[in-house]
Design a protein around this motif. Structure first.
Motif, PDB file in Angstrom:
ATOM      1  N   MET A  75       5.562 -15.502  -9.775  1.00 56.19           N
ATOM      2  CA  MET A  75       5.627 -14.144  -9.238  1.00 56.19           C
ATOM      3  C   MET A  75       4.571 -13.298  -9.932  1.00 56.19           C
ATOM      4  O   MET A  75       4.081 -13.651 -11.000  1.00 56.19           O
ATOM      5  N   GLN A  76       4.224 -12.171  -9.310  1.00 57.09           N
ATOM      6  CA  GLN A  76       3.235 -11.264  -9.875  1.00 57.09           C
ATOM      7  C   GLN A  76       3.911  -9.994 -10.360  1.00 57.09           C
ATOM      8  O   GLN A  76       4.971  -9.613  -9.861  1.00 57.09           O
ATOM      9  N   ILE A  77       3.278  -9.317 -11.324  1.00 54.39           N
ATOM     10  CA  ILE A  77       3.773  -8.031 -11.794  1.00 54.39           C
ATOM     11  C   ILE A  77       3.880  -7.108 -10.584  1.00 54.39           C
ATOM     12  O   ILE A  77       2.966  -7.026  -9.764  1.00 54.39           O
ATOM     13  N   GLY A  78       4.996  -6.431 -10.463  1.00 54.40           N
ATOM     14  CA  GLY A  78       5.246  -5.525  -9.353  1.00 54.40           C
ATOM     15  C   GLY A  78       5.905  -6.194  -8.152  1.00 54.40           C
ATOM     16  O   GLY A  78       6.363  -5.520  -7.242  1.00 54.40           O
ATOM     17  N   GLU A 112      18.205 -10.193  -6.700  1.00 57.10           N
ATOM     18  CA  GLU A 112      16.954  -9.542  -6.333  1.00 57.10           C
ATOM     19  C   GLU A 112      16.262  -9.173  -7.643  1.00 57.10           C
ATOM     20  O   GLU A 112      16.837  -8.482  -8.483  1.00 57.10           O
ATOM     21  N   ILE A 113      15.057  -9.669  -7.809  1.00 60.20           N
ATOM     22  CA  ILE A 113      14.333  -9.531  -9.074  1.00 60.20           C
ATOM     23  C   ILE A 113      13.040  -8.760  -8.839  1.00 60.20           C
ATOM     24  O   ILE A 113      12.308  -9.031  -7.885  1.00 60.20           O
ATOM     25  N   GLU A 114      12.750  -7.797  -9.723  1.00 64.03           N
ATOM     26  CA  GLU A 114      11.452  -7.138  -9.739  1.00 64.03           C
ATOM     27  C   GLU A 114      10.806  -7.450 -11.070  1.00 64.03           C
ATOM     28  O   GLU A 114      11.411  -7.234 -12.127  1.00 64.03           O
ATOM     29  N   VAL A 115       9.597  -7.969 -11.041  1.00 66.77           N
ATOM     30  CA  VAL A 115       8.869  -8.281 -12.270  1.00 66.77           C
ATOM     31  C   VAL A 115       8.200  -6.991 -12.733  1.00 66.77           C
ATOM     32  O   VAL A 115       7.290  -6.477 -12.068  1.00 66.77           O
ATOM     33  N   LEU A 116       8.667  -6.462 -13.854  1.00 64.80           N
ATOM     34  CA  LEU A 116       8.159  -5.190 -14.371  1.00 64.80           C
ATOM     35  C   LEU A 116       7.014  -5.375 -15.361  1.00 64.80           C
ATOM     36  O   LEU A 116       6.195  -4.485 -15.525  1.00 64.80           O
ATOM     37  N   GLY A 117       6.976  -6.499 -16.027  1.00 64.10           N
ATOM     38  CA  GLY A 117       5.931  -6.733 -17.019  1.00 64.10           C
ATOM     39  C   GLY A 117       6.079  -8.118 -17.614  1.00 64.10           C
ATOM     40  O   GLY A 117       7.053  -8.804 -17.358  1.00 64.10           O
ATOM     41  N   ALA A 118       5.100  -8.490 -18.401  1.00 59.59           N
ATOM     42  CA  ALA A 118       5.119  -9.777 -19.083  1.00 59.59           C
ATOM     43  C   ALA A 118       4.353  -9.642 -20.387  1.00 59.59           C
ATOM     44  O   ALA A 118       3.377  -8.907 -20.455  1.00 59.59           O
TER      45      ALA A 118
END
Length: 80
Positions: A38-41, A73-79
């Protein structure tokens, strides 16, 4: 039976009531296969088949029945 809650930070708003839709932020651990790639955002719905979730035993402490399909439901906020 029931829910055990450990308060990490107190809120200051009203409590939801039955019948309302509630938006939550959920932090999970161990979703490596779903989140990798997955990508940020990005926001995605991850569906875990019972063999990837809790299988035939379920997880009664969280109210997860045996052989349940779990949906997040997942949101990628940062890494980091």
């Amino acid at each position: 039976m029931g829910i055990e809650k450990q308060l990490l930070k107190a809120g200051n708003g009203p409590k939801p009531v039955p019948g309302q839709s509630v938006t939550v932020h959920c932090t999970g651990f161990g979703w490596d296969e779903g989140v990798l790639g997955m990508q940020i955002g990005e926001v995605a719905r991850l569906q875990c088949s019972p063999d990837y979730a809790y299988g035939a035993k379920g997880f009664a402490a969280w109210g997860i029945q045996p052989n349940s399909v779990l949906v997040f439901e997942i949101e990628v906020l940062g890494a980091q």
